[in-house]
Enzyme design. Structure first.
Site, PDB file in Angstrom:
ATOM      1  N   ASP A   1     -24.323 -49.890  32.015  1.00  0.00           N
ATOM      2  CA  ASP A   1     -23.776 -48.605  31.561  1.00  0.00           C
ATOM      3  C   ASP A   1     -22.962 -47.865  32.624  1.00  0.00           C
ATOM      4  O   ASP A   1     -21.821 -47.462  32.377  1.00  0.00           O
ATOM      5  CB  ASP A   1     -24.891 -47.707  30.993  1.00  0.00           C
ATOM      6  CG  ASP A   1     -26.061 -47.505  31.948  1.00  0.00           C
ATOM      7  OD1 ASP A   1     -26.101 -48.169  33.003  1.00  0.00           O
ATOM      8  OD2 ASP A   1     -26.935 -46.671  31.642  1.00  0.00           O
TER       9      ASP A   1
ATOM     10  N   ASP B   1     -36.382 -53.776  37.977  1.00  0.00           N
ATOM     11  CA  ASP B   1     -35.843 -54.734  37.022  1.00  0.00           C
ATOM     12  C   ASP B   1     -35.225 -55.883  37.808  1.00  0.00           C
ATOM     13  O   ASP B   1     -34.673 -55.680  38.893  1.00  0.00           O
ATOM     14  CB  ASP B   1     -34.762 -54.075  36.154  1.00  0.00           C
ATOM     15  CG  ASP B   1     -35.314 -52.872  35.389  1.00  0.00           C
ATOM     16  OD1 ASP B   1     -36.406 -52.997  34.831  1.00  0.00           O
ATOM     17  OD2 ASP B   1     -34.670 -51.812  35.396  1.00  0.00           O
TER      18      ASP B   1
ATOM     19  N   ASP C   1     -39.467 -47.992  38.616  1.00  0.00           N
ATOM     20  CA  ASP C   1     -39.853 -49.351  38.247  1.00  0.00           C
ATOM     21  C   ASP C   1     -38.757 -50.314  38.707  1.00  0.00           C
ATOM     22  O   ASP C   1     -37.680 -49.871  39.119  1.00  0.00           O
ATOM     23  CB  ASP C   1     -40.086 -49.460  36.733  1.00  0.00           C
ATOM     24  CG  ASP C   1     -38.971 -48.822  35.933  1.00  0.00           C
ATOM     25  OD1 ASP C   1     -37.794 -48.947  36.340  1.00  0.00           O
ATOM     26  OD2 ASP C   1     -39.257 -48.180  34.909  1.00  0.00           O
TER      27      ASP C   1
HETATM   28  P1  ATP Z   1     -34.856 -45.344  35.441  1.00  0.00           P
HETATM   29  O1  ATP Z   1     -34.955 -44.819  36.822  1.00  0.00           O
HETATM   30  O2  ATP Z   1     -34.923 -44.290  34.385  1.00  0.00           O
HETATM   31  O3  ATP Z   1     -35.742 -46.533  35.143  1.00  0.00           O
HETATM   32  P2  ATP Z   1     -32.781 -47.297  35.134  1.00  0.00           P
HETATM   33  O4  ATP Z   1     -31.348 -47.238  35.559  1.00  0.00           O
HETATM   34  O5  ATP Z   1     -33.624 -48.366  35.742  1.00  0.00           O
HETATM   35  O6  ATP Z   1     -33.369 -45.854  35.365  1.00  0.00           O
HETATM   36  P3  ATP Z   1     -33.502 -48.455  32.611  1.00  0.00           P
HETATM   37  O7  ATP Z   1     -33.528 -47.793  31.280  1.00  0.00           O
HETATM   38  O8  ATP Z   1     -34.761 -48.926  33.220  1.00  0.00           O
HETATM   39  O9  ATP Z   1     -32.782 -47.420  33.572  1.00  0.00           O
HETATM   40  O10 ATP Z   1     -32.464 -49.656  32.502  1.00  0.00           O
HETATM   41  C1  ATP Z   1     -32.315 -50.636  33.514  1.00  0.00           C
HETATM   42  C2  ATP Z   1     -30.848 -51.011  33.670  1.00  0.00           C
HETATM   43  O11 ATP Z   1     -30.360 -51.604  32.479  1.00  0.00           O
HETATM   44  C3  ATP Z   1     -29.924 -49.817  33.938  1.00  0.00           C
HETATM   45  O12 ATP Z   1     -29.863 -49.494  35.300  1.00  0.00           O
HETATM   46  C4  ATP Z   1     -28.595 -50.323  33.404  1.00  0.00           C
HETATM   47  O13 ATP Z   1     -27.951 -51.147  34.347  1.00  0.00           O
HETATM   48  C5  ATP Z   1     -29.013 -51.188  32.230  1.00  0.00           C
HETATM   49  N1  ATP Z   1     -28.991 -50.440  30.948  1.00  0.00           N
HETATM   50  C6  ATP Z   1     -29.998 -49.740  30.401  1.00  0.00           C
HETATM   51  N2  ATP Z   1     -29.645 -49.187  29.234  1.00  0.00           N
HETATM   52  C7  ATP Z   1     -28.363 -49.560  29.011  1.00  0.00           C
HETATM   53  C8  ATP Z   1     -27.419 -49.320  27.972  1.00  0.00           C
HETATM   54  N3  ATP Z   1     -27.735 -48.572  26.918  1.00  0.00           N
HETATM   55  N4  ATP Z   1     -26.193 -49.881  28.105  1.00  0.00           N
HETATM   56  C9  ATP Z   1     -25.872 -50.648  29.157  1.00  0.00           C
HETATM   57  N5  ATP Z   1     -26.699 -50.886  30.175  1.00  0.00           N
HETATM   58  C10 ATP Z   1     -27.938 -50.377  30.121  1.00  0.00           C
HETATM   59 MG    MG Z   2     -35.649 -48.880  35.286  1.00  0.00          MG
END
Ligand code: ATP
Ligand code: MG
Length: 426
Positions: free
Chosen positions: A134, A54, A52
């Site tokens: 993170d 963001d 997805d």
């Molecule tokens: P995925 O492929 O699982 O979607 P993702 O990295 O996009 O991985 P998300 O949970 O969609 O993960 O979160 C989007 C972004 O928000 C992350 O890449 C990170 O930069 C930030 N993020 C998410 N959760 C946290 C957290 N608990 N603390 C700090 N930053 C976070």
């Molecule tokens: Mg994501």
């Protein structure tokens, strides 16, 4: 901040969601900054299809909402805006700032005595936003119009070195949000990356902090950990770092006590991963049934010794373990009910009573219960006879398997019968 040109990052624009590009474009046109951010940029740099997209921006949630008719503000601890574009929903977040900075007030920033972030809506600059994410590999920003990647925390270097590294001091960052430890394990398993040494070292000290996390959030995280196609490596990594015990302590104790138990759960995870890769449906109920099964047998074994009949022992052990586990991660009823039914079928499958065959075969949980029986047989105890019996029964009566009508609970929410509204009393 390091701006990496296209010639160096090599992102293929064809992998970028047109919806995300349109949203970034509209925000920029309105005079704001906006970038594709997070996991999408990480995956694009690895040449993979992001799950997805963001978007991060300096527009506030209200300003974003003002620009897009389909926008909805959601969340409290961490406000974000969902913008729908066709079939896609893009998460738009406003740059986060540092707590303790000028913008931080009780309405926007709240921390518990132990440093846990309870509210995280202080807005800041792009640099602050990157530092609040993170992992270094999740903190890169992609400008789809100029096709440059902004990377101030050397995320690209960690991607190349295949390292998962927490941004800042891992002890402090885990204290702020202990779920980050689970995210570290999830990404390390999914990407087959190593943990940077301090990122790893701090987990040993901070793992117990996961007990402070609301059970509902931990269950959401459970689904991300195990239902995304990388459950088996994630399971092994969580065991290795003693993080699994924060999600399900009793199950972990039984898994650690016997190799055959670990083997069973790891096979269940592997099967689920394969189903995800093949695009076949998967249900958390089966995975939960397998994960907690070692604890159910251990507990029911004790009850048997006390003289309880087998069916009652499984039933009672299952009930106790469900209640205990739900204190740590809140398993919704729509999963815990079928999970217990899968357990309760195990002694019935072992008994192989001919007259019960039609009833058992036609039950909604038969297939899942049979799959668990197969795993149990492969992992340890000799259940070959029972396996053969039920394999043969399915061959003889294929039309019966799982043919019982669904109860309302099992229908997708959209297909459930609405309860009839009573007319208000006159
Ligand atoms: P995925 O492929 O699982 O979607 P993702 O990295 O996009 O991985 P998300 O949970 O969609 O993960 O979160 C989007 C972004 O928000 C992350 O890449 C990170 O930069 C930030 N993020 C998410 N959760 C946290 C957290 N608990 N603390 C700090 N930053 C976070
Ligand atoms: Mg994501």
């Amino acid at each position: 901040m390091q701006a990496i040109p296209k010639a160096e990052h090599g992102i293929d624009p064809a992998l970028v969601s047109p919806a995300a590009v349109r949203i970034v474009h509209k925000l920029c046109e309105a005079g704001f900054e906006a970038y594709i951010v997070g996991g999408a940029v990480r995956d694009l740099l690895l040449g993979a299809h992001p799950k997805d997209f963001d978007v991060a921006t300096n527009a506030t949630p209200e300003q974003v909402k003002g620009l897009f008719r389909s926008a909805r503000i959601i969340g409290r601890r961490f406000q974000i805006v969902h913008v729908r574009d066709g079939r896609e929903v893009i998460e738009v977040t406003t740059y986060r700032g540092h707590h303790g900075s000028e913008g931080a007030q009780p309405a926007t920033s709240k921390q518990s005595d132990k440093g846990l972030l309870l509210r995280d809506n202080v807005y800041g600059t792009l640099e602050e936003d990157a530092a609040r994410r993170d992992l270094t590999i999740n903190a890169m920003y992609y400008d789809p119009e100029r096709e440059v990647v902004l990377d101030q925390l050397a995320g690209t270097e960690d991607l190349q070195a295949r390292l998962v590294r927490v941004i800042g001091d891992p002890w402090a960052r885990y204290r702020e949000d202990p779920v980050r430890m689970l995210r570290v394990a999830r990404f390390a398993a999914k990407l087959q990356f190593d943990l940077e040494p301090t990122t790893e070292e701090a987990i040993a000290d901070c793992a117990p902090l996961l007990r402070e996390i609301p059970p509902a959030r931990l269950f959401d995280e459970f689904l991300k950990l195990f239902m995304a196609g990388f459950g088996k490596p994630t399971f092994l990594l969580l065991l290795q770092h003693d993080l699994l015990s924060c999600l399900c302590p009793a199950a972990t104790e039984s898994i650690n006590a016997q190799t055959s138990h670990r083997h069973l759960v790891s096979m269940a995870m592997g099967n689920t991963d394969q189903r995800v890769k093949d695009g076949r449906p998967v249900t958390p109920a089966f995975l939960l049934a397998a994960l907690l099964w070692p604890a159910v047998t251990t507990r029911s074994g004790q009850l048997l010794q006390e003289g309880m009949p087998p069916a009652q022992a499984i039933n009672s052990a299952g009930q106790q373990l469900t209640a205990e586990t739900c204190q740590h991660m809140a398993i919704p009823k729509r999963f815990s009910i079928p999970m217990r039914e899968i357990w309760e079928l195990q002694p019935k499958l072992e008994r192989q009573q001919k007259r019960r065959v039609p009833d058992i075969l036609s039950g909604r949980r038969f297939r899942a219960a049979y799959d668990l029986l197969l795993l149990r047989d492969q992992a340890g105890p000799d259940l070959e006879q029972a396996v053969q019996f039920w394999t043969e029964q399915q061959r003889l009566n294929p039309e019966l398997v799982g043919s019982a009508p669904r109860t309302d609970d099992e229908r997708p929410a959209s297909k459930r019968r609405r309860p009839r509204r009573r007319k208000p009393a006159p």
